[in-house]
Enzyme design. Structure first.
Site, PDB file in Angstrom:
ATOM      1  N   ASP A   1       0.809  -1.829  -0.086  1.00 17.43           N
ATOM      2  CA  ASP A   1      -0.067  -0.194   0.252  1.00 17.43           C
ATOM      3  C   ASP A   1       0.977   1.379   0.268  1.00 17.43           C
ATOM      4  O   ASP A   1       1.360   1.546   0.763  1.00 17.43           O
ATOM      5  CB  ASP A   1      -1.077   0.126   1.129  1.00 17.43           C
TER       6      ASP A   1
ATOM      7  N   GLU B   1      12.341   3.566   7.245  1.00 18.36           N
ATOM      8  CA  GLU B   1      11.216   2.611   6.555  1.00 18.36           C
ATOM      9  C   GLU B   1      11.730   2.473   4.687  1.00 18.36           C
ATOM     10  O   GLU B   1      11.466   0.700   4.835  1.00 18.36           O
ATOM     11  CB  GLU B   1       9.847   2.784   6.508  1.00 18.36           C
TER      12      GLU B   1
END
Length: 621
Positions: A365, A559
């Site tokens: 996503d 991340e």
């Protein structure tokens, strides 16, 4: 050589001289002299030079200070520690501990006080407990007297309508409790980091790979126990244990998780319990015809749910909803409010949000590979993951349970899963393999044709062993060169992503970004099929990017990365978790930490030394 330092005095002096932008870090953006004089324990002056060594000094001072010291002795070996070695040591000795959580009295107290709690609740933290777990209900109810929590028992039948009703009162979902002496404790788990302060689905598996390497198998086992609890009480492994994820699962890695834990522990009883749960999940979540099992015999993701996803950042859907709002003559916010309340009906948006939720269930996503059609796509990676389920089941039943595994009134043998895997490979070859292109493509069941999109996920059949050697060779020749970038393997190529602009914003799972789970699966696949040269290059490029950014930016391990520019300075939806800290990062980011430790296990000795010397990959490959 060692330095005995007054922590407060040294910190003040160091930051005043070197932290010129005032962000409480020492990075290449600071304009100080990049040279700081220390006195060693023999009374001799020593000048520490360069961003990396100075940031190490800052970090070591803060580590000692947070342990309660006012003075500390720091050896030069820590200040001038080889950078690749230091990143690994920080992950092993600090970051995993910083990411470990539990949903018990102590853990909830920490969660409530956490500044990121705004993503869970505004005042009282809601804790949702499964209908069938009376022990958990009593335990969490008892916490209401001492903590600002509100405990809610979920209904026995959890419908999409019920989940939608919780959007304005989100909370966390209970996980496994176990008895330690006379006290109930929450089974610990590792969170991704930053604002992601709950247990996430596929993140947990990839984190576990790093945990095993760093001698923390007990945490990997505990997370598998939490997965089992979720399947037993919520019907699936959740996207994460938040209330609005009750209708969504995640990419399936449970069989890999339990197999790898068992390889470390040898606990047959534990494995038997989890294998039974994994087979149940396979049959009830993935293999139900008409849901996630399609008419062509292969699988898709399919998230249930109603309306706009609560977790999306503000403005995320503006480009989608804007034209509808303009046509209705109202603002985007007004349109969203009226659509959410049901005042406005819009079947086109209903369909869009089915696909959007399904994108999030896929773990990717978001991406233009999937946007607007994800529920219609038979994805290469999902079928690779389920092929791994089938081959894992076959292996474990045959090798551990003497080819006879009883679950309820059923008896399972390895052959049925071996045949299921062979059938899946046959269907994947027929529907997803594209011989002229020499790669796998996803398949759209709505239009009955492949979708030409060059994605890193097309290499996942190497990870699970589903590709033939000839297909593997074709992938290495035709796809890998399109994805290999300065900092590793991109999630897709630029041509597949397409043009980006105000009406078509950058998606985080697309070029130029690279992601840890892709790298880790591809490395394993390259090794399994004998592509050792490509493996060394792919691993080195990724690890060099991590080490170089950590050395230049005060130990930052975030991340995601832009692998084209080999930088963590990523500007896409949701920002870049793991970049916001003061003085020292105590967490890194879960699967990034794991990818680093895992990558080191593949790298040969020569390249490990080059990594410590920060030799750019263009000088080596």
């Amino acid at each position: 050589m060692e330095f005995r330092l007054d922590i407060a005095v040294t910190l003040k002096s160091l930051l005043a001289q070197e932290d010129t932008d005032g962000d409480k870090k020492i990075t290449i953006n600071d304009k100080g002299p990049k040279a700081f004089e220390l006195e060693n324990t023999s009374g001799e002056a020593y000048v520490l030079e360069g961003t990396y060594f100075l940031s190490n000094l800052l970090q070591e001072l803060v580590i000692a200070q947070r342990e309660g010291a006012t003075q500390t002795v720091i050896p030069l070996s820590k200040l001038e520690e080889p950078p690749a070695d230091r990143v690994s040591r920080m992950i092993r000795d600090y970051f995993w501990d910083g990411l470990t959580r539990s949903l018990d009295a102590d853990g909830i107290a920490a969660l409530i006080s956490d500044t990121k709690n705004e993503f869970l609740a505004e005042q009282a933290l809601k804790v949702y407990v499964p209908f069938g777990d009376k022990t958990a209900l009593e335990y969490y109810k008892a916490l209401e007297a001492a903590h600002p929590v509100e405990v809610v028992q979920l209904p026995e039948d959890i419908t999409p309508e019920y989940v939608a009703s919780l959007n304005e009162q989100p909370g966390i979902l209970a996980l496994r409790l176990y008895k330690q002496e006379d006290t109930l404790r929450g089974a610990p788990f590792v969170v991704p980091g930053g604002r992601f302060n709950e247990m996430y689905g596929w993140d947990s598996y990839f984190e576990s790979i790093g945990l095993h390497i760093d001698g923390k198998t007990h945490l990997a086992l505990s997370m598998a126990d939490n997965f089992q609890y979720q399947i037993q009480h919520y019907g699936k492994i959740l996207n994460a244990n938040r209330s609005y994820y009750l209708t969504r699962t995640q990419p399936p890695f449970y069989s890999s998780q339990i197999r790898e834990v068992f390889e470390k522990t040898g606990d047959v009883q534990w494995l038997a319990s989890h294998l039974a749960t994994a087979i149940t999940e396979y049959e009830t979540v993935w293999m139900v015809p008409g849901k996630r099992l399609t008419a062509i015999g292969l699988n898709r993701f399919l998230a249930e749910g109603i309306g706009i996803t609560p977790e999306a950042e503000s403005g995320h859907y503006d480009s989608v909803i804007g034209p509808h709002a303009q046509q209705a003559g109202i603002s985007i916010k007004e349109y969203i409010d009226q659509y959410a309340s049901g005042t406005i009906k819009n079947k086109a948006l209903d369909t869009y949000f089915v696909h959007d939720r399904t994108v999030r269930e896929s773990g990717h996503d978001t991406s233009y590979r999937l946007e607007g059609r994800c529920a219609d796509l038979v994805l290469v990676e999902l079928n690779a993951f389920l092929y791994k389920y089938e081959t894992d089941f076959a292996y474990l039943i045959k090798e551990v349970f003497d080819d006879h595994f009883v679950l309820g009134d059923k008896v399972y043998h390895s052959g049925q899963f071996t045949r299921a895997a062979a059938k899946r490979k046959e269907l994947v070859d027929r529907n997803l393999w594209n011989e002229p292109a020499g790669t796998y493509f996803d398949y759209d069941i709505n239009i009955n044709e492949q979708v030409a999109f060059n994605s890193a996920t097309a290499l996942t059949p190497l990870w699970c062993g589903m590709a033939s050697q000839q297909q593997a060779q074709a992938l290495i020749e035709n796809l890998l060169p399109k994805l290999m970038q300065q900092g590793g393997i991109a999630s897709c190529d630029e041509a597949s992503r397409g043009a980006i602009g105000p009406e078509r914003p950058q998606r985080q799972w697309d070029y130029p970004n690279g992601w840890a789970p892709h790298q880790m699966m591809i490395w394993k696949g390259l090794q399994a099929y004998g592509f050792h040269k490509e493996l060394q290059e792919a691993v080195y490029r990724w690890l060099y990017m991590i080490v170089r950014n950590a050395a230049d930016y005060n130990g930052t391990i975030p991340e995601k990365y832009d692998v084209v520019k080999a930088t963590h300075l990523v500007f896409a939806e949701y920002g870049n978790v793991g970049t916001e800290f003061e003085y020292i990062t105590t967490e890194g980011f879960g699967w990034m930490n794991a990818s680093y430790q895992y990558g080191l296990t593949f790298l040969n000795d020569q390249l490990r030394e080059e990594l410590n010397q920060l030799t750019p990959p263009e000088q080596l490959f």
